[in-house]
Design a protein around this motif. Structure first.
Motif, PDB file in Angstrom:
ATOM      1  N   VAL A 299       0.853  -1.185   0.000  1.00 29.28           N
ATOM      2  CA  VAL A 299       0.000   0.000   0.000  1.00 29.28           C
ATOM      3  C   VAL A 299       0.896   1.245   0.000  1.00 29.28           C
ATOM      4  O   VAL A 299       1.819   1.344   0.815  1.00 29.28           O
ATOM      5  CB  VAL A 299      -0.922   0.030   1.237  1.00 29.28           C
ATOM      6  N   PRO A 300       0.638   2.205  -0.878  1.00 27.78           N
ATOM      7  CA  PRO A 300       1.425   3.445  -0.853  1.00 27.78           C
ATOM      8  C   PRO A 300       1.240   4.187   0.469  1.00 27.78           C
ATOM      9  O   PRO A 300       0.181   4.117   1.099  1.00 27.78           O
ATOM     10  CB  PRO A 300       0.844   4.248  -2.017  1.00 27.78           C
ATOM     11  N   ARG A 301       2.277   4.912   0.877  1.00 22.42           N
ATOM     12  CA  ARG A 301       2.187   5.734   2.081  1.00 22.42           C
ATOM     13  C   ARG A 301       1.462   7.051   1.771  1.00 22.42           C
ATOM     14  O   ARG A 301       1.531   7.545   0.651  1.00 22.42           O
ATOM     15  CB  ARG A 301       3.589   5.989   2.641  1.00 22.42           C
ATOM     16  N   THR A 302       0.794   7.562   2.752  1.00 20.41           N
ATOM     17  CA  THR A 302      -0.024   8.761   2.584  1.00 20.41           C
ATOM     18  C   THR A 302       0.443   9.858   3.532  1.00 20.41           C
ATOM     19  O   THR A 302       1.301   9.629   4.390  1.00 20.41           O
ATOM     20  CB  THR A 302      -1.499   8.440   2.887  1.00 20.41           C
ATOM     21  N   ARG A 303      -0.137  11.046   3.394  1.00 29.45           N
ATOM     22  CA  ARG A 303       0.192  12.140   4.309  1.00 29.45           C
ATOM     23  C   ARG A 303      -0.136  11.755   5.746  1.00 29.45           C
ATOM     24  O   ARG A 303       0.625  12.029   6.674  1.00 29.45           O
ATOM     25  CB  ARG A 303      -0.580  13.398   3.911  1.00 29.45           C
ATOM     26  N   ARG A 304      -1.262  11.100   5.938  1.00 26.96           N
ATOM     27  CA  ARG A 304      -1.641  10.672   7.287  1.00 26.96           C
ATOM     28  C   ARG A 304      -0.662   9.633   7.827  1.00 26.96           C
ATOM     29  O   ARG A 304      -0.343   9.639   9.016  1.00 26.96           O
ATOM     30  CB  ARG A 304      -3.059  10.104   7.272  1.00 26.96           C
TER      31      ARG A 304
ATOM     32  N   PRO B 278      10.543  -1.022  -3.449  1.00 25.70           N
ATOM     33  CA  PRO B 278       9.977  -0.294  -4.589  1.00 25.70           C
ATOM     34  C   PRO B 278       9.290   0.973  -4.124  1.00 25.70           C
ATOM     35  O   PRO B 278       8.766   1.054  -3.013  1.00 25.70           O
ATOM     36  CB  PRO B 278       8.962  -1.295  -5.158  1.00 25.70           C
ATOM     37  N   ASN B 279       9.274   1.963  -4.981  1.00 25.16           N
ATOM     38  CA  ASN B 279       8.649   3.239  -4.659  1.00 25.16           C
ATOM     39  C   ASN B 279       7.156   3.150  -4.963  1.00 25.16           C
ATOM     40  O   ASN B 279       6.712   3.424  -6.084  1.00 25.16           O
ATOM     41  CB  ASN B 279       9.297   4.369  -5.460  1.00 25.16           C
ATOM     42  N   LEU B 280       6.380   2.779  -3.966  1.00 27.13           N
ATOM     43  CA  LEU B 280       4.939   2.623  -4.162  1.00 27.13           C
ATOM     44  C   LEU B 280       4.225   3.957  -4.276  1.00 27.13           C
ATOM     45  O   LEU B 280       3.050   4.001  -4.641  1.00 27.13           O
ATOM     46  CB  LEU B 280       4.340   1.815  -3.006  1.00 27.13           C
ATOM     47  N   GLU B 281       4.919   5.050  -3.954  1.00 24.62           N
ATOM     48  CA  GLU B 281       4.286   6.354  -4.036  1.00 24.62           C
ATOM     49  C   GLU B 281       4.446   7.011  -5.409  1.00 24.62           C
ATOM     50  O   GLU B 281       3.966   8.122  -5.624  1.00 24.62           O
ATOM     51  CB  GLU B 281       4.852   7.294  -2.966  1.00 24.62           C
ATOM     52  N   SER B 282       5.126   6.341  -6.330  1.00 29.67           N
ATOM     53  CA  SER B 282       5.276   6.908  -7.664  1.00 29.67           C
ATOM     54  C   SER B 282       3.927   6.894  -8.389  1.00 29.67           C
ATOM     55  O   SER B 282       3.085   6.021  -8.121  1.00 29.67           O
ATOM     56  CB  SER B 282       6.295   6.112  -8.478  1.00 29.67           C
ATOM     57  N   PRO B 283       3.682   7.841  -9.272  1.00 31.30           N
ATOM     58  CA  PRO B 283       2.409   7.854 -10.009  1.00 31.30           C
ATOM     59  C   PRO B 283       2.152   6.550 -10.754  1.00 31.30           C
ATOM     60  O   PRO B 283       0.998   6.099 -10.842  1.00 31.30           O
ATOM     61  CB  PRO B 283       2.574   9.033 -10.979  1.00 31.30           C
TER      62      PRO B 283
ATOM     63  N   ALA C 116       3.197   3.462  -9.934  1.00 28.33           N
ATOM     64  CA  ALA C 116       2.826   2.400  -8.997  1.00 28.33           C
ATOM     65  C   ALA C 116       1.395   2.586  -8.508  1.00 28.33           C
ATOM     66  O   ALA C 116       0.626   1.616  -8.421  1.00 28.33           O
ATOM     67  CB  ALA C 116       3.793   2.382  -7.819  1.00 28.33           C
ATOM     68  N   ILE C 117       1.026   3.820  -8.177  1.00 26.42           N
ATOM     69  CA  ILE C 117      -0.334   4.088  -7.699  1.00 26.42           C
ATOM     70  C   ILE C 117      -1.353   3.769  -8.792  1.00 26.42           C
ATOM     71  O   ILE C 117      -2.393   3.148  -8.535  1.00 26.42           O
ATOM     72  CB  ILE C 117      -0.460   5.547  -7.237  1.00 26.42           C
ATOM     73  N   ALA C 118      -1.050   4.164 -10.026  1.00 22.81           N
ATOM     74  CA  ALA C 118      -1.965   3.886 -11.135  1.00 22.81           C
ATOM     75  C   ALA C 118      -2.120   2.377 -11.343  1.00 22.81           C
ATOM     76  O   ALA C 118      -3.227   1.886 -11.612  1.00 22.81           O
ATOM     77  CB  ALA C 118      -1.461   4.551 -12.409  1.00 22.81           C
ATOM     78  N   PHE C 119      -1.012   1.640 -11.224  1.00 23.76           N
ATOM     79  CA  PHE C 119      -1.084   0.188 -11.388  1.00 23.76           C
ATOM     80  C   PHE C 119      -1.948  -0.438 -10.304  1.00 23.76           C
ATOM     81  O   PHE C 119      -2.828  -1.265 -10.584  1.00 23.76           O
ATOM     82  CB  PHE C 119       0.322  -0.413 -11.339  1.00 23.76           C
ATOM     83  N   LEU C 120      -1.706  -0.051  -9.045  1.00 26.33           N
ATOM     84  CA  LEU C 120      -2.477  -0.610  -7.940  1.00 26.33           C
ATOM     85  C   LEU C 120      -3.953  -0.240  -8.056  1.00 26.33           C
ATOM     86  O   LEU C 120      -4.838  -1.076  -7.809  1.00 26.33           O
ATOM     87  CB  LEU C 120      -1.906  -0.132  -6.607  1.00 26.33           C
ATOM     88  N   GLU C 121      -4.240   0.993  -8.425  1.00 24.16           N
ATOM     89  CA  GLU C 121      -5.632   1.390  -8.605  1.00 24.16           C
ATOM     90  C   GLU C 121      -6.285   0.562  -9.708  1.00 24.16           C
ATOM     91  O   GLU C 121      -7.464   0.167  -9.604  1.00 24.16           O
ATOM     92  CB  GLU C 121      -5.721   2.875  -8.922  1.00 24.16           C
ATOM     93  N   GLY C 122      -5.520   0.258 -10.741  1.00 22.69           N
ATOM     94  CA  GLY C 122      -6.062  -0.531 -11.847  1.00 22.69           C
ATOM     95  C   GLY C 122      -6.424  -1.947 -11.437  1.00 22.69           C
ATOM     96  O   GLY C 122      -7.504  -2.444 -11.781  1.00 22.69           O
TER      97      GLY C 122
ATOM     98  N   GLU D  29      -7.279   5.748   1.352  1.00 26.74           N
ATOM     99  CA  GLU D  29      -6.742   7.081   1.075  1.00 26.74           C
ATOM    100  C   GLU D  29      -5.581   7.028   0.083  1.00 26.74           C
ATOM    101  O   GLU D  29      -5.342   7.999  -0.638  1.00 26.74           O
ATOM    102  CB  GLU D  29      -6.306   7.727   2.386  1.00 26.74           C
ATOM    103  N   ALA D  30      -4.874   5.901   0.038  1.00 20.39           N
ATOM    104  CA  ALA D  30      -3.740   5.775  -0.876  1.00 20.39           C
ATOM    105  C   ALA D  30      -4.190   5.517  -2.306  1.00 20.39           C
ATOM    106  O   ALA D  30      -3.483   5.884  -3.255  1.00 20.39           O
ATOM    107  CB  ALA D  30      -2.827   4.638  -0.416  1.00 20.39           C
ATOM    108  N   LEU D  31      -5.363   4.913  -2.467  1.00 20.84           N
ATOM    109  CA  LEU D  31      -5.882   4.587  -3.800  1.00 20.84           C
ATOM    110  C   LEU D  31      -7.258   5.233  -3.964  1.00 20.84           C
ATOM    111  O   LEU D  31      -8.290   4.547  -4.034  1.00 20.84           O
ATOM    112  CB  LEU D  31      -5.979   3.059  -3.958  1.00 20.84           C
ATOM    113  N   PRO D  32      -7.304   6.560  -4.042  1.00 16.20           N
ATOM    114  CA  PRO D  32      -8.589   7.276  -4.000  1.00 16.20           C
ATOM    115  C   PRO D  32      -9.487   7.040  -5.206  1.00 16.20           C
ATOM    116  O   PRO D  32     -10.699   7.278  -5.118  1.00 16.20           O
ATOM    117  CB  PRO D  32      -8.160   8.744  -3.904  1.00 16.20           C
ATOM    118  N   LYS D  33      -8.931   6.608  -6.322  1.00 21.46           N
ATOM    119  CA  LYS D  33      -9.748   6.423  -7.519  1.00 21.46           C
ATOM    120  C   LYS D  33     -10.493   5.091  -7.531  1.00 21.46           C
ATOM    121  O   LYS D  33     -11.347   4.878  -8.399  1.00 21.46           O
ATOM    122  CB  LYS D  33      -8.873   6.542  -8.773  1.00 21.46           C
TER     123      LYS D  33
END
Length: 309
Positions: free
Chosen positions: A144-149, A199-204, A206-212, A244-248
């Motif tokens: 899971v990507p890290r978030t501001r929280r 791996p950098n899970l916070e990269s755009p 990685a986030i797009a892949f996980l959301e997909g 919150e990490a995968l808002p879409k």
């Protein structure tokens, strides 16, 4: 080995088109029509899982009416080595499909639930996004990507930690290790937890892949149980982080979230494993309560072998 009760059977099998996959199939004696459960390897761990937890889990779920398959990915445990030069993920996804196809063909079961810890969780959700037969997935500490929280909670934890202040004042710990590395007075290999190899899970990307893949699983009508522990605190530290990490992703009511703040990544304590077994069993019962009679099916078609359960 745990004592087996008479209401289930357990067999060692060789699965796949070339019978290269070593598997253990646990089944109830009476057909129930419930989804089959497929348990995936965690990293390079054998199919029994850390502390034999997947052995105990598979037998418990079999007694609840599920056909359960634990198997080793190609090149792991008792499965044959990987052939060809393709990507490891592709080989593992193909192995999962071989197992799912075999279960459907052999037992006329057309609904499946994936179970995995860590990398097994990641591969569970990826496969669930590709196969509509997967109606559920149990994800234990998925990526899971890290978030501001996340960073706010992590900072607060560090501020109130006595050991971190002791390390800081004595010139030890990650801060001083990183400073020595930046000034050329330390080695990168001294950094704990592989800080520079994750791996950098916070990269755009990685986030797009996980959301997909998560949205793909939801679109396939899969229901998700996500369980997070305090073990990988460098990656997640609160219950709603995945939302919150995968808002879409339109999770809606299709995901059940749990955060076990006093549990380690591998469920070392027996009490925590027992809690996990009950949590998974209760979730399965709530999501798939029906016990419709299944049509008679032939017995397993693959060969048996003598392997350690």
């Amino acid at each position: 080995m745990d004592e087996l009760r008479p209401e289930i059977t357990e067999r060692a099998m060789r699965l796949g088109s070339d019978e290269s996959l070593a598997a253990i199939v646990a089944r109830p004696v009476v057909e129930t029509g419930l989804p089959a459960v497929v348990i995936l390897n965690t990293g390079v761990a054998h199919r029994v899982g850390h502390h034999r937890k997947f052995v105990a889990l598979s037998r418990r779920l079999a007694r609840s009416g599920h056909t359960v398959v634990r198997f080793d990915f190609p090149g792991l445990g008792d499965s044959s080595d990987i052939t060809g030069d393709g990507a490891l993920l592709d080989a593992n996804l193909a192995a999962i499909r071989d197992v799912v196809d075999w279960v459907e063909r052999t037992f006329a079961i057309r609904r499946f639930v994936m179970v995995g810890l860590c990398s097994g969780a990641d591969q569970s959700i990826i496969y669930a996004s590709k196969d509509k037969r997967v109606t559920g997935a149990v994800l234990l500490d998925p990526s899971v990507p890290r978030t501001r929280r996340y960073y706010m909670i992590d900072l607060y934890r560090r501020i109130i930690s006595r050991s971190i202040w002791i390390n800081f004042l004595s010139g030890r710990g990650f801060f001083w290790t990183r400073m020595r590395r930046l000034t050329g007075k330390g080695e990168m290999t001294a950094v704990k937890r592989g800080q520079f190899s994750r791996p950098n899970l916070e990269s755009p990307e990685a986030i797009a892949f996980l959301e997909g893949v998560y949205q793909g699983a939801i679109d396939n009508d899969a229901r998700l149980l996500a369980v997070f522990t305090a073990g990988p605190d460098y990656q997640h530290n609160y219950r709603e982080q995945i939302l919150e990490a995968l808002p879409k992703v339109r999770f809606g009511k299709r995901i059940s979230l749990h955060f076990l703040k006093d549990c380690d990544h591998t469920f070392m304590r027996e009490s925590k494993r027992e809690y996990l077994y009950a949590l998974i069993a209760d979730w399965l019962q709530s999501q798939f309560p029906g016990r419709e009679p299944a049509a008679p099916v032939p017995g397993p078609e693959s060969t048996m072998e003598s392997v350690e359960f």
